[in-house]
Design an enzyme around this catalytic site. Structure first.
Site, PDB file in Angstrom:
ATOM      1  N   GLU A  26       0.553   4.225   0.896  1.00 37.60           N
ATOM      2  CA  GLU A  26       0.094   5.297   1.773  1.00 37.60           C
ATOM      3  C   GLU A  26       1.309   6.069   2.295  1.00 37.60           C
ATOM      4  OE1 GLU A  26      -1.883   2.770   4.525  1.00 37.60           O
ATOM      5  OE2 GLU A  26      -3.848   3.075   3.630  1.00 37.60           O
ATOM      6  N   SER A  50     -10.497  -6.332   9.045  1.00 37.62           N
ATOM      7  CA  SER A  50     -11.616  -5.800   8.283  1.00 37.62           C
ATOM      8  C   SER A  50     -12.237  -6.946   7.501  1.00 37.62           C
ATOM      9  CB  SER A  50     -11.144  -4.699   7.337  1.00 37.62           C
ATOM     10  OG  SER A  50     -12.230  -4.163   6.611  1.00 37.62           O
ATOM     11  N   GLU A  64      -7.281  -1.093  15.240  1.00 41.59           N
ATOM     12  CA  GLU A  64      -8.028  -2.028  14.396  1.00 41.59           C
ATOM     13  C   GLU A  64      -7.098  -3.150  13.941  1.00 41.59           C
ATOM     14  OE1 GLU A  64      -9.557  -2.166   9.814  1.00 41.59           O
ATOM     15  OE2 GLU A  64      -9.792  -0.272  10.863  1.00 41.59           O
ATOM     16  N   ARG A 113       2.480   2.354  13.608  1.00 41.80           N
ATOM     17  CA  ARG A 113       1.641   1.175  13.387  1.00 41.80           C
ATOM     18  C   ARG A 113       1.294   0.928  11.917  1.00 41.80           C
ATOM     19  NH1 ARG A 113      -4.275   2.586  15.982  1.00 41.80           N
ATOM     20  NH2 ARG A 113      -4.819   4.373  14.716  1.00 41.80           N
ATOM     21  N   HIS A 114       1.974   1.610  10.995  1.00 40.49           N
ATOM     22  CA  HIS A 114       1.717   1.410   9.571  1.00 40.49           C
ATOM     23  C   HIS A 114       2.984   0.965   8.844  1.00 40.49           C
ATOM     24  CE1 HIS A 114      -1.842   3.974  10.409  1.00 40.49           C
ATOM     25  NE2 HIS A 114      -2.381   3.257   9.448  1.00 40.49           N
ATOM     26  N   ARG A 163       0.851  -1.195   0.000  1.00 43.59           N
ATOM     27  CA  ARG A 163       0.000   0.000   0.000  1.00 43.59           C
ATOM     28  C   ARG A 163       0.885   1.242   0.000  1.00 43.59           C
ATOM     29  NH1 ARG A 163      -5.492  -0.918   1.156  1.00 43.59           N
ATOM     30  NH2 ARG A 163      -5.916  -3.104   1.678  1.00 43.59           N
ATOM     31  N   ARG A 171       0.455  -6.576  13.054  1.00 43.68           N
ATOM     32  CA  ARG A 171      -0.382  -5.933  14.071  1.00 43.68           C
ATOM     33  C   ARG A 171      -0.768  -6.915  15.180  1.00 43.68           C
ATOM     34  NH1 ARG A 171      -4.349  -1.035  12.188  1.00 43.68           N
ATOM     35  NH2 ARG A 171      -2.717   0.223  11.204  1.00 43.68           N
TER      36      ARG A 171
END
Length: 433
Positions: free
Chosen positions: A213, A359, A356, A219-220, A211, A407
């Site tokens: 981002e 998903s 989170e 945490r990413h 990803r 995570r």
């Protein structure tokens, strides 16, 4: 090495050959001790200078820390040694010498910042507490795979180079593929859905996702390892059952099989969760968040949950929990809406009090409704024809989810930074090693 003995297996009365790293050298004058470390632990090698061959003693006393060594000798009982035994050496060989100046201290006596550790990850993982994290990560993956197989899952592998993105183009890494534009896959979502329409029906995958981002948070990551599940003929509630089952299995496996690693990391009271995870609707979640009084502004229907909102609810619940029945506009096009309330989706998230984790949801399996979902989110269905056309040939009702291994490790072990849970992180600043 055919005749090699692990240090943990060396018994008094044996003559052994051990091989590993020179962990520490202590010279006390007439006697010196070399500590050799391998994957099973450490052992003391004793050099009595006046009673041994000079060349043997000289070799032993000139070994630089972290050199790879091989020692052959008799194992003797010694209560004062760290492991109650020691080796009296007959042969000492330096297989690969190390530079005297190390970029970090694998013994842990001198701290290093995370950036230095990641730049020298090979040395870093020689530290027992760092190695313990990755042994626990491996046990989590083993337990999850075993659980999937126990519920009839088939492991699959899907492409990581794709022609179109799973959720639009803003988070895609483009690559050149034989003169064509292609992308690193954000998720195996579309492919695993196609497989539940095949004879496999219930599938799982453990593999990388990418990803683009532009975040820089603890945490990413831009490359993560995802655990994905998809099954035909189940709904979102049954998918949550399987999701919860994997987490229970992972925690139980770590509790039962990783006590040594947990001790190294200081977890004296680690315990797998025994209760079922609570399931709150999105509406109940925002009501409970607002009731905490922790947010500057009250949440309203349709708001996504901020980090502060997640923390407020996580602090109140104190354990894993699901949020179900999200607004349709928040969830991706492939999540099915309720027929009697199209503004409400059958999507869910699994939350840890810190963040989170998962998903998921029930997917839209009806061709016409799926194409409408594309259009509502501004996507061109024709770009996804390889995916959508299979829904014309009998796609069963199905549901699934995904979560990142990093995570899970981060939250399970209460790590400060997700990069501690991956060997070679990829983020905005880090492309090497």
């Amino acid at each position: 090495m055919e005749d090699r003995t692990y240090t943990a297996d060396a018994e008094p009365g044996d003559t052994v050959t051990v091989a590993g790293w020179a962990h520490e050298l202590r010279d006390l004058g007439g006697i010196a001790f070399l500590i050799v470390r391998d994957t099973s632990g450490k052992i003391q090698v004793k050099f009595e200078k006046d009673e041994m061959d000079d060349d043997l003693v000289e070799t032993g006393l000139n070994i630089a820390r972290e050199s790879v060594v091989q020692v052959t000798g008799a194992v003797e009982e010694e209560p004062r040694a760290p492991t109650d035994v020691e080796i009296v050496p007959e042969e000492v060989e330096v297989i690969a010498g190390a530079d005297p100046e190390l970029p970090l201290d694998p013994s842990g006596k001198v701290d290093a910042d995370l950036s230095t550790r990641l730049d020298n990850r090979t040395l870093d993982v020689r530290k027992p507490e760092v190695k313990a994290i990755f042994e626990i990560r491996a046990e989590i993956l083993r337990a999850v795979r075993e659980y999937f197989r126990s519920v009839g899952g088939t492991e699959i592998n899907t492409p990581k180079i794709v022609a179109t993105g799973t959720e639009g183009g803003t988070e895609l890494f483009p690559v050149t593929y034989f003169g064509q534009e292609a992308f690193m896959n954000q998720s195996p979502q579309l492919f695993k859905q196609l497989m539940v329409g095949s004879g496999l029906e219930r599938v799982f995958e453990i593999g990388p996702i990418f990803r683009a981002e532009e975040h820089n948070t603890p945490r990413h990551l831009n490359e993560a390892t995802m655990i994905d599940f998809e099954s035909a003929f189940i709904d979102h509630n049954e998918a949550m059952d399987v999701c919860e089952g994997t987490l229970h299995a992972a925690y139980q496996a770590v509790e039962e099989n990783c006590q040594e690693q947990l001790d190294l990391l200081g977890y004296d009271d680690f315990a797998a969760p025994e209760e079922d995870f609570p399931r709150l609707t999105y509406e109940e979640a925002i009501e409970r968040i607002n009731a905490t009084g922790e947010l500057d502004e009250q949440l309203v229907w349709g708001d996504d949950l901020s980090t502060e909102a997640e923390k407020a609810l996580g602090d109140e619940i104190g354990g894993h929990y699901f949020i179900t029945d999200w607004p349709s506009e928040i969830k991706p096009f492939y999540i099915q809406d309720y027929d009697d309330d199209p503004e409400l989706s059958k999507g869910f998230d699994l939350m840890h009090p810190r963040m989170e984790l998962v998903s998921g949801g029930q997917r839209e399996h009806r061709f016409e409704a799926l194409e409408e979902g594309f259009e509502q989110q501004g996507l061109d269905p024709s770009q996804f024809e390889y995916y959508t056309k299979m829904f014309r040939y009998g796609m069963p009702p199905h549901a699934g989810w995904a979560y990142g291994v990093e995570r899970v490790v981060m939250t399970m072990l209460d790590l400060d930074n997700i990069r501690e849970a991956v060997l070679f992180p990829r983020d905005r600043q880090r492309l090497s090693p």
